[in-house]
Motif scaffolding. Structure first.
Motif, PDB file in Angstrom:
ATOM      1  N   ILE A 726      30.136   1.447  74.862  1.00 65.32           N
ATOM      2  CA  ILE A 726      31.452   1.834  74.333  1.00 65.32           C
ATOM      3  C   ILE A 726      31.225   2.763  73.152  1.00 65.32           C
ATOM      4  N   GLN A 727      31.808   3.943  73.216  1.00 63.39           N
ATOM      5  CA  GLN A 727      31.632   4.917  72.151  1.00 63.39           C
ATOM      6  C   GLN A 727      32.713   4.778  71.090  1.00 63.39           C
ATOM      7  N   TRP A 728      32.413   5.334  69.913  1.00 65.24           N
ATOM      8  CA  TRP A 728      33.402   5.359  68.845  1.00 65.24           C
ATOM      9  C   TRP A 728      34.567   6.275  69.244  1.00 65.24           C
ATOM     10  N   SER A 729      35.723   5.977  68.696  1.00 70.81           N
ATOM     11  CA  SER A 729      36.894   6.822  68.930  1.00 70.81           C
ATOM     12  C   SER A 729      37.545   7.146  67.601  1.00 70.81           C
ATOM     13  N   LEU A 730      38.404   8.159  67.597  1.00 70.47           N
ATOM     14  CA  LEU A 730      39.118   8.524  66.374  1.00 70.47           C
ATOM     15  C   LEU A 730      39.989   7.376  65.887  1.00 70.47           C
ATOM     16  N   HIS A 731      40.527   6.587  66.839  1.00 71.72           N
ATOM     17  CA  HIS A 731      41.376   5.451  66.446  1.00 71.72           C
ATOM     18  C   HIS A 731      40.575   4.397  65.677  1.00 71.72           C
ATOM     19  N   PRO A 766      40.989  23.336  55.553  1.00 73.36           N
ATOM     20  CA  PRO A 766      39.763  24.144  55.721  1.00 73.36           C
ATOM     21  C   PRO A 766      38.661  23.422  56.477  1.00 73.36           C
ATOM     22  N   ILE A 767      38.638  22.086  56.448  1.00 79.34           N
ATOM     23  CA  ILE A 767      37.573  21.343  57.132  1.00 79.34           C
ATOM     24  C   ILE A 767      37.815  21.279  58.635  1.00 79.34           C
ATOM     25  N   ALA A 768      39.014  21.708  59.089  1.00 77.95           N
ATOM     26  CA  ALA A 768      39.367  21.554  60.497  1.00 77.95           C
ATOM     27  C   ALA A 768      38.380  22.264  61.421  1.00 77.95           C
ATOM     28  N   ASN A 769      37.814  23.387  60.981  1.00 81.35           N
ATOM     29  CA  ASN A 769      36.863  24.114  61.826  1.00 81.35           C
ATOM     30  C   ASN A 769      35.608  23.315  62.119  1.00 81.35           C
ATOM     31  N   ALA A 770      35.289  22.355  61.271  1.00 77.89           N
ATOM     32  CA  ALA A 770      34.090  21.542  61.483  1.00 77.89           C
ATOM     33  C   ALA A 770      34.338  20.433  62.498  1.00 77.89           C
ATOM     34  N   LEU A 771      35.616  20.244  62.891  1.00 80.24           N
ATOM     35  CA  LEU A 771      35.997  19.095  63.720  1.00 80.24           C
ATOM     36  C   LEU A 771      36.497  19.526  65.089  1.00 80.24           C
ATOM     37  N   HIS A 772      36.439  18.597  66.031  1.00 87.00           N
ATOM     38  CA  HIS A 772      36.935  18.824  67.393  1.00 87.00           C
ATOM     39  C   HIS A 772      38.441  19.087  67.337  1.00 87.00           C
ATOM     40  N   PRO A 773      38.928  20.148  68.011  1.00 85.48           N
ATOM     41  CA  PRO A 773      40.360  20.510  67.902  1.00 85.48           C
ATOM     42  C   PRO A 773      41.327  19.394  68.279  1.00 85.48           C
ATOM     43  N   GLY A 774      40.960  18.545  69.219  1.00 84.33           N
ATOM     44  CA  GLY A 774      41.874  17.494  69.656  1.00 84.33           C
ATOM     45  C   GLY A 774      41.659  16.164  69.000  1.00 84.33           C
ATOM     46  N   ARG A 775      40.662  16.075  68.095  1.00 87.71           N
ATOM     47  CA  ARG A 775      40.340  14.773  67.503  1.00 87.71           C
ATOM     48  C   ARG A 775      40.095  14.943  65.997  1.00 87.71           C
ATOM     49  N   ARG A 776      41.158  15.316  65.284  1.00 86.57           N
ATOM     50  CA  ARG A 776      41.069  15.477  63.833  1.00 86.57           C
ATOM     51  C   ARG A 776      42.417  15.105  63.235  1.00 86.57           C
ATOM     52  N   VAL A 777      42.387  14.443  62.090  1.00 88.38           N
ATOM     53  CA  VAL A 777      43.613  13.913  61.505  1.00 88.38           C
ATOM     54  C   VAL A 777      43.465  13.888  59.984  1.00 88.38           C
ATOM     55  N   GLY A 778      44.590  14.060  59.295  1.00 92.99           N
ATOM     56  CA  GLY A 778      44.612  13.970  57.841  1.00 92.99           C
ATOM     57  C   GLY A 778      45.304  12.706  57.388  1.00 92.99           C
ATOM     58  N   PHE A 779      44.953  12.208  56.204  1.00 94.38           N
ATOM     59  CA  PHE A 779      45.573  11.007  55.641  1.00 94.38           C
ATOM     60  C   PHE A 779      46.437  11.425  54.455  1.00 94.38           C
ATOM     61  N   TYR A 780      47.621  10.840  54.374  1.00 93.85           N
ATOM     62  CA  TYR A 780      48.574  11.238  53.332  1.00 93.85           C
ATOM     63  C   TYR A 780      49.169  10.005  52.682  1.00 93.85           C
ATOM     64  N   ILE A 781      49.442  10.148  51.392  1.00 89.41           N
ATOM     65  CA  ILE A 781      50.122   9.111  50.627  1.00 89.41           C
ATOM     66  C   ILE A 781      51.324   9.741  49.943  1.00 89.41           C
ATOM     67  N   TRP A 793      40.644  13.112  55.203  1.00 90.66           N
ATOM     68  CA  TRP A 793      40.684  13.525  56.598  1.00 90.66           C
ATOM     69  C   TRP A 793      39.620  12.778  57.390  1.00 90.66           C
ATOM     70  N   ALA A 794      39.720  12.837  58.710  1.00 89.80           N
ATOM     71  CA  ALA A 794      38.724  12.252  59.604  1.00 89.80           C
ATOM     72  C   ALA A 794      38.743  13.017  60.915  1.00 89.80           C
ATOM     73  N   GLY A 795      37.673  12.909  61.660  1.00 87.84           N
ATOM     74  CA  GLY A 795      37.639  13.566  62.960  1.00 87.84           C
ATOM     75  C   GLY A 795      36.276  13.501  63.597  1.00 87.84           C
ATOM     76  N   GLU A 796      36.224  13.920  64.841  1.00 85.45           N
ATOM     77  CA  GLU A 796      34.958  14.032  65.555  1.00 85.45           C
ATOM     78  C   GLU A 796      34.358  15.402  65.271  1.00 85.45           C
ATOM     79  N   LEU A 797      33.042  15.453  65.079  1.00 80.33           N
ATOM     80  CA  LEU A 797      32.397  16.720  64.792  1.00 80.33           C
ATOM     81  C   LEU A 797      32.509  17.686  65.958  1.00 80.33           C
ATOM     82  N   HIS A 798      32.751  18.936  65.627  1.00 78.03           N
ATOM     83  CA  HIS A 798      32.763  19.998  66.632  1.00 78.03           C
ATOM     84  C   HIS A 798      31.341  20.183  67.168  1.00 78.03           C
ATOM     85  N   PRO A 799      31.174  20.513  68.440  1.00 80.37           N
ATOM     86  CA  PRO A 799      29.815  20.728  68.992  1.00 80.37           C
ATOM     87  C   PRO A 799      28.998  21.733  68.188  1.00 80.37           C
TER      88      PRO A 799
END
Length: 942
Positions: A726-731, A766-781, A793-799
């Motif tokens: 079982i692999q890690w997921s963004l969730h 700006p960090i979005a380019n380092a992450l997979h386009p469909g698996r990146r999210v920001g955290f807000y308060i 922010w969090a996400g899966e690394l882009h290849p």
């Protein structure tokens, strides 16, 4: 501190032992320092001996030889056959290629079985068919410094007075004796660990003072050397130099007058000397300096270094005639700050572009020395010099440290100025300088006078007097400080006196103690004096006893406790903490695919980085974590979780001003780092958190604590228990972040991230380019104004990012601004008080099912149902709403298109009485009415 015992013995005699050694058939009585009496004593007194090195040890089989005759090698034109007398019955035949090898020369001969410092082992051999039984050594082959002007090029010529200091007549009787013994070059070097509060121990006189006190108490015989100070051998006195320096703003040296302008607001005076003779240093001076790793230059420069090492007094000599001036017969030096970009060539031959923060000594043409750090090439003393001016300035220690670090050049002088010199002994250093070159020179130098520097208002800039520190010391102070009686009062006073303190008797039980100038930095009160004598006695003599005072417990720093809490929660979630230095590489932003090096804040560039390829202070923790992931994978660790809680740094203060204007100049990034770029909010300088307790943060880089984590590989590996991995997921990562924030009482929301502006409900980062386009999210308060603020922010690394960091397994990363999280957590919160006593009345639950439009969300339903129930229980029925849970959603057979069946359960707890049927019916009607009215829903089963 590297201390030479030969150097220390110029001040007092040291205990010695003798032993017999047999070298080349000769019994030699060797005299050595008794280290068993010296080293433990220094360690007990607070100066741990880290290492001991005997200079010349291991080279006993390098002996004095005499070349009787030389023959040319029959088959090699550049080689010669030397017949050498080493005190044996027959001459040794040694083949040598040195150009200066000749008959009637005393040389250093390495006998067979000798192992030289470079690792070469000498054995009998044949060189081009000619037997060679030893080796004639050059100085560098024995790990000795070499001055080509004095030593020439080739083998070591022992009978040159400047090198050996021993006449040929003496050497004739030393044939076959070890060279280091024959030339009195044996020395013992101690590497002492000196604490920052004891700069006086950075000189050999300071070491001698400590040994005097230790020997006196331990009853180890010693005697002071009457000729320790060269000033005793001349008529000029320290008082003469001080009086001249106080009186004169200018003085003449021959037909040249000299003065000094001072724009740095520091004490400084200069000594003028005429008719000097620049030559090679005498053997005793050269041997002392070379044992301590100094290169011998000439008698003037070496004397300057001697005064520094002996008394901890840096100084610098300028060739007076080389200084530029408008009038050839009126020379002037100026103490000032350098101009931006001003050029300077140091004694090391390197050209430097100076900074406006650098203090310099200049003539009208430009810089002649970086004050307190490095002399200049143009005005250095050479063999043609006849007139010199010797500078004794007291530069600011912080300014010297800043300049020294900027150029990556820490000299003995700069190190002493940084730690703090004994400014009151500058006149003593001046007289010693003049006395040495006078007594060691055939032509007597002429003292022309001393001058003070003057400021812009023509006022003298000179240390004329110093504050005297006096401490009232009584016989009761020992027990007040130590809680025990260790020494009688007279013995205490005897030890304190032996350390150089002056005692003035008030009564039999009370004295006034005057602190010597070299101890003013660390002696302030009675407890310090008690510490002085207990160092000599030994701290192990203090009996252990429990404290009887009431303990005062200081609570943890709330910021530290906060960081510990989130770190503990990370560990509970399965992450392993990493520890790293605060550095990053200049190309990390490119590897992450970020458009600018300043996108996450402008990094601070280091002048002298500890790690060569990491010259920047990090603005994000991610690159270092990714390198550790790559290293783990390369070591065979295919899955894991890592986190790092650490500060990051920006080249802006909290007002947005750049701190270092020439940031990155040393690594060629000054233009790139100067680029103005608007950072996203969690990386903005205004969102940093200062750890400093200073009242102002102006001109100090913003420090921002961050928390970063990474999950790589599989969440669950395949095993006999698990048929599939079982692999890690963004969730998973989002759940971890939510849990970390929840543990400190902060609610967050999630928004998709994008690398460019779109019409969809996303945020640009700006960090979005380092992450997979469909698996990146920001955290807000939410801030105080109920506006969303970016927390991280969090996400899966882009290849591409994975390839750049050599990561082969799927990898998820996150980073949070802990400063924002901390500020939000520390805000006062409205707390709903809940009953925690035992439950008295039965809880009721009711299920409801409605037919809704398919667009209705669970959140909307929850809000409407909760409001309807709270309205009733607030005004009519005393109860608490425990929960509203959706337990069924159905679409399909029997349900119209674009409709869904949704069932939920409510749970309520009475607080004052048991519910009646009337209460339950009233609640049910209120819920049904609210849902049907708001959503036009139909109650199923009605």
């Amino acid at each position: 501190m590297l201390a030479s015992l030969n150097f220390v013995e110029r001040f007092l005699t040291l205990p010695k032992i003798t032993k017999n050694i047999n070298i080349n058939g000769k019994n030699i009585l060797e005299t050595l320092y008794d280290l068993d009496k010296i080293a433990p004593l220094l360690t007990r007194q607070g100066f741990e001996v880290d290492s001991i090195n005997v200079w010349g040890s291991g080279l006993e089989t390098v002996v004095v030889g005499y070349i009787e005759k030389i023959e040319p090698h029959p088959t090699a034109g550049k080689l010669q056959i030397c017949h050498v007398d080493v005190g044996e019955s027959t001459l040794r035949q040694i083949v040598c290629g040195a150009p200066n090898a000749r008959a009637d020369l005393y040389v250093a001969v390495a006998l067979p079985s000798t192992k030289l410092p470079n690792g070469l082992e000498i054995k009998p051999s044949k060189i081009r068919d000619v037997e060679s039984n030893g080796m004639l050594c050059a100085r560098e082959e024995l790990n000795l410094p070499t001055n080509k002007e004095i030593d020439g090029d080739g083998i070591w010529e022992l009978d040159i007075d400047a090198q050996g200091g021993i006449s040929s007549k003496v050497l004739k009787n030393k044939l076959g004796y070890p060279v280091f013994h024959a030339l009195n070059m044996m020395d013992t070097l101690l590497e002492l660990s000196v604490t920052p509060n004891r700069p006086d121990m950075l000189s050999h006189e300071g070491v001698a003072r400590e040994l005097i006190a230790g020997f006196s108490y331990a009853k180890i015989p010693y005697s002071l050397k009457k000729d320790a100070e060269f000033a005793n051998k001349i008529s000029l006195t320290e008082e003469n130099i001080k009086a001249d320096a106080l009186k004169n703003a200018s003085a003449k040296c021959g037909d040249i007058s000299f003065s000094c302008e001072n724009h740095l607001d520091i004490p400084a005076f200069f000594v003028l000397i005429d008719s000097i003779e620049v030559k090679a240093s005498p053997a005793w001076l050269r041997n002392l300096l070379e044992a301590l790793g100094q290169n011998s230059i000439n008698n003037i420069v070496d004397t300057s270094n001697y005064v520094l090492l002996a008394y901890g007094q840096p100084n610098h000599a300028f060739d007076l005639e080389k200084l530029s001036a408008q009038e050839p017969k009126a020379k002037k030096l100026i103490l000032r700050n350098a101009k931006a970009g001003e050029k300077f060539i140091g004694l090391d031959g390197k050209e430097r572009n100076l900074d406006t923060f650098d203090g310099i000594v200049a003539d009208i043409e430009g810089a002649q020395a970086i004050l307190g750090v490095l002399g200049g090439e143009h005005s250095k003393v050479s063999s043609q010099s006849k007139k010199i001016v010797v500078e004794f300035a007291n530069p600011n220690s912080v300014a010297v440290r800043r300049t020294s670090r900027r150029y990556g050049r820490q000299t003995d002088a700069s190190f002493l100025f940084e730690k703090g010199i004994d400014a009151e002994q500058r006149y003593k250093a001046a007289i010693e300088f003049f006395a040495i070159i006078s007594t060691e020179s055939h032509s007597k130098p002429l003292y022309c006078g001393s001058v003070h520097s003057i400021d812009m208002h023509k006022k003298p800039m000179l240390l004329t007097h110093a504050n005297t520190i006096e401490i009232d010391y009584s016989s009761q102070d020992q027990e007040k400080v130590l809680g025990a009686h260790i020494l009688p009062f007279k013995e205490q006073l005897s030890i304190i006196s032996s350390l150089g303190f002056t005692l003035n008797k008030q009564t039999d039980e009370k004295y006034k103690v005057t602190v010597p100038s070299w101890r003013k930095q660390d002696i302030a009160g009675n407890a310090d004096l008690v510490e002085e004598f207990i160092r000599i006695v030994g701290i192990d003599s203090i009996p252990s006893s429990p404290f009887h005072s009431v303990a005062i417990v200081n609570h943890d720093d709330p910021q530290f406790a906060f960081n510990e809490k989130i770190s503990s929660r990370c560990a509970a979630l399965g992450y392993n903490e990493v520890i790293s230095l605060h550095f990053m590489r200049a190309d990390d932003y490119k590897k992450l695919g970020i458009s600018s090096i300043n996108s996450l804040g402008e990094p601070v560039a280091l002048m002298n980085p500890i790690i060569g390829d990491e010259p920047l202070m990090h603005t994000t923790l991610i690159p270092d974590l990714l390198r550790k992931v790559g290293r783990n994978i390369s070591y065979g660790v295919k899955s894991g979780q890592l986190f790092h809680s650490c500060r990051t740094f920006q080249n802006h203060d909290n007002e947005g001003e750049r701190v270092f204007q020439l940031n990155g100049e040393r690594i060629g990034l000054q233009n790139e780092l100067a680029e103005v770029f608007e950072q996203t909010l969690e990386y903005h300088y205004s969102r940093g958190y200062s750890y400093s307790r200073e009242p102002s943060q102006n001109k100090r880089p913003v420090e921002t604590p961050r928390l970063a984590g990474v999950c790589f590989g599989n969440k669950i590996d395949k095993s006999w228990q698990n048929t599939t991995e079982i692999q890690w997921s963004l969730h998973d990562i989002m759940a971890h972040i939510q849990e970390i924030c929840r543990c400190v009482g902060v609610d967050i929301s999630f928004i998709k991230l994008s690398d460019k502006e779109t019409n969809s409900d996303t945020k640009v980062h700006p960090i979005a380019n380092a992450l997979h386009p469909g698996r990146r999210v920001g955290f807000y308060i939410l801030d105080d104004n109920n506006e969303s603020v970016s927390l991280g922010w969090a996400g899966e690394l882009h290849p591409n990012t994975m390839r750049n960091y050599e990561i082969e397994s799927p990898c998820y990363v996150f980073e949070l601004n802990v400063a924002l999280l901390m500020q939000k957590s520390f805000l006062p919160k409205k707390v709903i008080q809940k009953v925690v006593s035992a439950q008295k009345f039965p809880i009721i639950t009711r299920d409801f099912a409605f037919l809704f439009d398919d667009k209705v969300t669970g959140k909307e339903l929850y809000t409407v149902v909760a409001e309807s129930i709270n309205e009733i229980i607030r005004n009519e029925i005393p109860a608490l709403l425990n929960s509203i849970q959706i337990f069924d959603i159905y679409r399909g057979k029997g349900i119209p298109e674009n409709k869904k069946s949704l069932a939920f359960q409510i749970s309520l707890e009475p607080t004052e009485r048991t519910f009646t049927d009337k209460d339950i019916n009233k609640l049910s009607k209120a819920i049904i009415h609210a849902v049907t009215d708001k959503f036009k829903a139909d109650l199923r089963g009605a």
